[in-house]
Design an enzyme around this catalytic site. Sequence first.
Site, PDB file in Angstrom:
ATOM      1  N   GLU A  81     -19.775  65.940 -47.783  1.00 61.78           N
ATOM      2  CA  GLU A  81     -20.041  65.879 -46.492  1.00 61.78           C
ATOM      3  C   GLU A  81     -19.780  67.264 -45.667  1.00 61.78           C
ATOM      4  O   GLU A  81     -18.672  67.852 -45.871  1.00 61.78           O
ATOM      5  CB  GLU A  81     -19.317  64.930 -45.661  1.00 61.78           C
ATOM      6  CG  GLU A  81     -20.157  63.542 -45.847  1.00 61.78           C
ATOM      7  CD  GLU A  81     -19.106  62.155 -45.596  1.00 61.78           C
ATOM      8  OE1 GLU A  81     -17.752  62.409 -45.669  1.00 61.78           O
ATOM      9  OE2 GLU A  81     -19.640  61.150 -45.507  1.00 61.78           O
ATOM     10  N   ASP A  96     -45.233  68.254 -38.457  1.00 59.91           N
ATOM     11  CA  ASP A  96     -44.689  67.604 -39.542  1.00 59.91           C
ATOM     12  C   ASP A  96     -45.654  67.908 -40.649  1.00 59.91           C
ATOM     13  O   ASP A  96     -46.600  67.590 -40.795  1.00 59.91           O
ATOM     14  CB  ASP A  96     -44.650  66.171 -39.362  1.00 59.91           C
ATOM     15  CG  ASP A  96     -44.124  65.459 -40.655  1.00 59.91           C
ATOM     16  OD1 ASP A  96     -44.194  65.977 -41.553  1.00 59.91           O
ATOM     17  OD2 ASP A  96     -43.869  64.228 -40.182  1.00 59.91           O
ATOM     18  N   LYS A 139     -44.298  65.974 -52.086  1.00 61.46           N
ATOM     19  CA  LYS A 139     -45.625  65.830 -51.992  1.00 61.46           C
ATOM     20  C   LYS A 139     -46.485  67.086 -52.866  1.00 61.46           C
ATOM     21  O   LYS A 139     -46.172  67.354 -53.960  1.00 61.46           O
ATOM     22  CB  LYS A 139     -46.288  65.715 -50.535  1.00 61.46           C
ATOM     23  CG  LYS A 139     -45.500  64.109 -50.218  1.00 61.46           C
ATOM     24  CD  LYS A 139     -46.220  63.785 -48.807  1.00 61.46           C
ATOM     25  CE  LYS A 139     -45.722  62.474 -48.451  1.00 61.46           C
ATOM     26  NZ  LYS A 139     -44.227  62.342 -47.773  1.00 61.46           N
TER      27      LYS A 139
HETATM   28  N1  DSN Z   1     -45.995  57.423 -47.401  1.00 60.28           N
HETATM   29  C1  DSN Z   1     -46.521  58.664 -47.160  1.00 60.28           C
HETATM   30  C2  DSN Z   1     -47.929  58.720 -47.512  1.00 60.28           C
HETATM   31  O1  DSN Z   1     -48.196  58.159 -48.248  1.00 60.28           O
HETATM   32  O2  DSN Z   1     -48.654  59.512 -46.946  1.00 60.28           O
HETATM   33  C3  DSN Z   1     -45.953  59.126 -45.929  1.00 60.28           C
HETATM   34  O3  DSN Z   1     -44.687  59.149 -45.683  1.00 60.28           O
END
Ligand code: DSN
Length: 430
Positions: free
Chosen positions: A53, A197, A226
Amino acid sequence: MKSLWETDPEVALAVENEALREELSIILIASENYASEAVLQAQASVMTNKYAEGYPGRRYYGGCSYVDTVEKLAINRGKELFGAEHINVQPNAGTAANMAVYFSVLNPGDTILSMNLSHGGHLSHGAMVSFSGKFYKTFFYGVSKETGRIDYDEVEYLAKKYRPKLIIAGASSYSRIIDFKRFKEIADLVGAYFMADIAHIAGLVAAGIHPSPIPYADFVTGTTHKTLRGPRGGFVMCKSKFAKTIDQAVFPGLQGGPLMHVIAAKAVAFKEAMSEKFKKYQYQIVKNAQTLADSLKEKGFKIISEGTDNHLFLVDLTEKDITGKEAEIALDNAGITVNKNVIPYDEKPPTITSGIRIGTPIVTTRGMKEKEMKQIAFFIAKIINNLGEEEVYNEVLEKVKKLCLSFPVYHNQIRKERLDNDLKQIAVRL
Ligand code: DSN
């Protein structure tokens, strides 16, 4: 995974089955990716054991020198990668990163202007079912019915009308370049904070393929798993003047002990993203998305906004007279994984939908290129045009597996005998 097999074969089997599923399916979920072996190793390390922390050099526990090393590496690399003045790498997810921004500059009841969820926005941008819609008063902009693109004049009109304290740009199913400069100009007109975002497009931004919001936005949030191809997690960047308030909002405001194993893996992912190879990879993701969208168009599918500038696009199935849900299930039967997705102005609910979302980060990670995208378009069309035909599903399934076998990913995650057996059986059926 020797110890896992010995200790808990049920979990070991599920993990291995997942590796096999990932190996043998064409995954077109726009928000997923295959993390590299290096990322997986850092994430599966002893760093998971450590409480830390606080922040590097300012922890509430002893023994933090090595976790400090990885967090400092993640911070320095993240800043360099995106050209950010400040980055906090502790948010456990994109939603937590967004929350940190809201908690640092908004009070409950304040007004947000963001993209409509049903036009491609995100739950955490003020949807009523999310904490963000319950805490804040949100107004939404959308895309034009004719073009499928953000109507920036509408954004300006709504900003002037509702005078939001925060304007959010960013989406989870929008296929076009986002004009961050225009958003900043609109935010300035009404004295709003501006947050971008980039959860979906972080890899493209890092590689310079999508224009960066860093010069314009007060806050930039994102995820590492992603297009960025790292571990599952979030981050938040901001101008130096907001650094202290953002750090306090993340810890102690929102989270306790940071996931140090994930932060170690974020550091690895940021390093990987600085390479020339990563730039080429991101470029190919977009080329693949464009080829796949064009190929589907040639086969009579309607693509929202007529195409894509990034890693994803939405297919409107209305004229095919099937729902997104039906398409998702049918494609799944043939080893192709997509998600049903509402399309702008959809008349169907999110559990049914009139569309599917298609993304190319994963297939590009496997090394697939334009030739394979044309093949995938052929498979998709064959399934959608022959809904309910088991024979067609099986025929496509075998071809999908054959294609996947030519582009291996995680062979070493699967026991050799299992791999040999399953792959042999598949080969026999081919
Ligand atoms: N769940 C994600 C998506 O599939 O775009 C976004 O948080």
